[in-house]
Write a protein that holds these residues in place. Structure first.
Motif, PDB file in Angstrom:
ATOM      1  N   GLY A   1       0.446  -0.818   0.126  1.00 12.91           N
ATOM      2  CA  GLY A   1      -0.082  -0.121  -0.436  1.00 12.91           C
ATOM      3  C   GLY A   1       0.918   1.078   0.155  1.00 12.91           C
ATOM      4  N   GLY A   2       1.703   1.445  -0.844  1.00 10.22           N
ATOM      5  CA  GLY A   2       2.984   1.965  -0.945  1.00 10.22           C
ATOM      6  C   GLY A   2       3.390   3.226  -2.104  1.00 10.22           C
ATOM      7  N   LYS A   3       4.697   3.803  -1.887  1.00  7.54           N
ATOM      8  CA  LYS A   3       5.298   3.857  -2.501  1.00  7.54           C
ATOM      9  C   LYS A   3       6.899   3.086  -2.880  1.00  7.54           C
ATOM     10  CE  LYS A   3       2.204   7.532  -4.413  1.00  7.54           C
ATOM     11  NZ  LYS A   3       1.837   8.485  -4.384  1.00  7.54           N
ATOM     12  N   GLY A   4       7.519   3.691  -3.543  1.00  2.00           N
ATOM     13  CA  GLY A   4       9.313   3.629  -3.687  1.00  2.00           C
ATOM     14  C   GLY A   4       9.739   3.762  -5.194  1.00  2.00           C
ATOM     15  N   GLY A   5      11.328   3.703  -4.652  1.00  2.00           N
ATOM     16  CA  GLY A   5      11.720   3.637  -6.187  1.00  2.00           C
ATOM     17  C   GLY A   5      13.712   3.578  -5.960  1.00  2.00           C
TER      18      GLY A   5
END
Length: 99
Positions: free
Chosen positions: A74-78
């Motif tokens: 349920g999140g973001k990343g990179g």
């Protein structure tokens, strides 16, 4: 090891993101060809750090891997092809999945 590529995927609760990056970098430096994925939970949030040896980045990029895993919780990343981080809030999804 799969197809000559070593990998380590584990949960390391109690470490902050800087400690996770340091650990992932240290472990990656000990591998000839490999991938490290570390996840940690703290204060209701999931943190994820991935490191990929430079020779694998044409085939597998840490930023894309973390983006996919962070989305699952349920999140973001990179990040960069060789090191990336992200996170989310769905602790149950982290524990349920067998990464």
């Amino acid at each position: 090891m799969e197809n000559g590529v070593k990998y380590l995927v584990t949960q390391v609760d109690g470490l902050d993101r800087q400690q996770m990056r340091t650990l992932a970098d240290s472990l990656r430096n000990k591998m000839e060809v490999g991938v490290i994925v570390l996840a940690s939970t703290e204060d209701g949030a999931v943190s994820i750090v991935a490191a990929v040896t430079k020779d694998l980045t044409p085939r597998l990029q840490a930023g894309k891997l973390v983006a996919m895993l962070a989305h699952a919780v349920g999140g973001k990343g990179g990040g960069r092809p060789d090191m990336a981080e992200g996170g989310g809030k769905d602790l149950a999804e982290l524990r349920w999945r067998s990464w």
